[in-house]
Design a protein around this motif. Sequence first.
Motif, PDB file in Angstrom:
ATOM      1  N   VAL A 230      64.227  56.238  17.161  1.00 55.45           N
ATOM      2  CA  VAL A 230      63.123  56.880  16.455  1.00 55.45           C
ATOM      3  C   VAL A 230      63.670  57.407  15.136  1.00 55.45           C
ATOM      4  O   VAL A 230      64.673  58.128  15.105  1.00 55.45           O
ATOM      5  N   LEU A 231      63.037  57.025  14.034  1.00 59.75           N
ATOM      6  CA  LEU A 231      63.449  57.458  12.702  1.00 59.75           C
ATOM      7  C   LEU A 231      62.412  58.425  12.151  1.00 59.75           C
ATOM      8  O   LEU A 231      61.208  58.220  12.333  1.00 59.75           O
ATOM      9  N   PHE A 232      62.874  59.458  11.470  1.00 59.12           N
ATOM     10  CA  PHE A 232      61.946  60.452  10.935  1.00 59.12           C
ATOM     11  C   PHE A 232      62.534  61.071   9.677  1.00 59.12           C
ATOM     12  O   PHE A 232      63.747  61.015   9.436  1.00 59.12           O
ATOM     13  N   GLY A 233      61.669  61.635   8.870  1.00 63.40           N
ATOM     14  CA  GLY A 233      62.140  62.269   7.651  1.00 63.40           C
ATOM     15  C   GLY A 233      61.072  63.116   6.997  1.00 63.40           C
ATOM     16  O   GLY A 233      59.873  62.911   7.215  1.00 63.40           O
ATOM     17  N   LEU A 234      61.509  64.075   6.213  1.00 65.91           N
ATOM     18  CA  LEU A 234      60.608  64.943   5.463  1.00 65.91           C
ATOM     19  C   LEU A 234      61.269  65.273   4.126  1.00 65.91           C
ATOM     20  O   LEU A 234      62.426  65.689   4.095  1.00 65.91           O
ATOM     21  N   MET A 235      60.556  65.059   3.038  1.00 65.16           N
ATOM     22  CA  MET A 235      61.082  65.336   1.713  1.00 65.16           C
ATOM     23  C   MET A 235      60.047  66.083   0.879  1.00 65.16           C
ATOM     24  O   MET A 235      58.841  65.833   1.006  1.00 65.16           O
ATOM     25  N   ALA A 236      60.519  66.974   0.047  1.00 67.75           N
ATOM     26  CA  ALA A 236      59.650  67.683  -0.893  1.00 67.75           C
ATOM     27  C   ALA A 236      60.134  67.399  -2.312  1.00 67.75           C
ATOM     28  O   ALA A 236      61.337  67.449  -2.586  1.00 67.75           O
ATOM     29  N   THR A 237      59.208  67.094  -3.204  1.00 72.71           N
ATOM     30  CA  THR A 237      59.515  66.843  -4.616  1.00 72.71           C
ATOM     31  C   THR A 237      58.824  67.891  -5.464  1.00 72.71           C
ATOM     32  O   THR A 237      57.616  68.133  -5.312  1.00 72.71           O
ATOM     33  N   ARG A 238      59.578  68.517  -6.355  1.00 71.61           N
ATOM     34  CA  ARG A 238      59.008  69.481  -7.293  1.00 71.61           C
ATOM     35  C   ARG A 238      58.829  68.783  -8.634  1.00 71.61           C
ATOM     36  O   ARG A 238      59.799  68.370  -9.264  1.00 71.61           O
ATOM     37  N   LEU A 239      57.584  68.642  -9.061  1.00 70.16           N
ATOM     38  CA  LEU A 239      57.289  67.935 -10.297  1.00 70.16           C
ATOM     39  C   LEU A 239      57.829  68.688 -11.504  1.00 70.16           C
ATOM     40  O   LEU A 239      57.864  69.924 -11.531  1.00 70.16           O
ATOM     41  N   GLY A 240      58.224  67.933 -12.519  1.00 69.54           N
ATOM     42  CA  GLY A 240      58.672  68.529 -13.771  1.00 69.54           C
ATOM     43  C   GLY A 240      57.497  69.032 -14.590  1.00 69.54           C
ATOM     44  O   GLY A 240      56.324  68.750 -14.292  1.00 69.54           O
ATOM     45  N   ASP A 241      57.788  69.778 -15.657  1.00 72.41           N
ATOM     46  CA  ASP A 241      56.734  70.367 -16.484  1.00 72.41           C
ATOM     47  C   ASP A 241      55.816  69.313 -17.089  1.00 72.41           C
ATOM     48  O   ASP A 241      54.594  69.510 -17.171  1.00 72.41           O
ATOM     49  N   ALA A 242      56.382  68.197 -17.531  1.00 69.28           N
ATOM     50  CA  ALA A 242      55.575  67.154 -18.156  1.00 69.28           C
ATOM     51  C   ALA A 242      54.581  66.563 -17.167  1.00 69.28           C
ATOM     52  O   ALA A 242      53.487  66.133 -17.548  1.00 69.28           O
ATOM     53  N   GLN A 243      54.962  66.522 -15.887  1.00 71.90           N
ATOM     54  CA  GLN A 243      54.069  66.010 -14.850  1.00 71.90           C
ATOM     55  C   GLN A 243      53.081  67.083 -14.393  1.00 71.90           C
ATOM     56  O   GLN A 243      51.876  66.831 -14.277  1.00 71.90           O
TER      57      GLN A 243
END
Length: 265
Positions: A230-243
């Motif tokens: 069983v494979l699993f994952g969780l990621m969070a991305t913080r957008l840059g100011d331009a985005q």
Amino acid sequence: MTTHLLRPSALTLAASLSLLGTAPVGAAAIDKQTETAISRTGNLYGLGIGVLPATSGSNELRTMVQPVIQASFGERFYINALRAGVWLVDSDDRRLRFGLAADARFGWDADDSTRTKGMHDRDFSVDVGPVLRWQTDYGTLNAQWGFDSGGASKGQSVQVQFVRALIRGPGLRLNGLVGLTWNDRRMNDYYFGVSPTEVAPGRPAYRAGSGTQWQAGINGAWPAGQRGSVLFGLMATRLGDAQAGSPIVETRLQPLAYLGYGWTF
């Protein structure tokens, strides 16, 4: 929440390269747990579900069904999830490797969010470019320079990522990762910009410049059955100011999660 299937071009790439998977050669010099963000022990094939923002900066989510493939041929050609590549130059101990890689980049349907409704859809594309992997005693450092080969944004990006094993063992294997991605003006403007023809009440025109976004997450694998995992994952991305400054962005923090099952051969 909407459900999508992986687009045909990515499926074709994955299916073609997966045929190259055979037993790895000379793998003793390579730490397979941190070789990729998703812990790897051998060639594995299966199916998974990913959850990600419906559109750029959306707080609504969509689900995508996609193949789970981790395979290599002679430790030279490989495919891992939505990345496929080839190693061209190695150090003697294979801790330092240089090659080329192709990564799938998903677009979105404008109708999937109220903030983008009436805009043009953003197309699926593939980023291609040189990649460097350096395995150290503390973890693995990956760096990649990608160019939009599909012509959607015609932009480019640079990604640096560090992967470290948090839990090792015959049971649970867990990796932690941190990274940053720099996107040029064309890349950011394609996915976060609003052209004059897309202007609507509450959605002014917007030109996104270049900028950097940050990522952090965990990825794991748990044995299930004689050959399964069983494979699993969780990621969070913080957008840059331009985005984040775009009128189509609802939240700066963008989650991504996946769950899948695969068989090792």
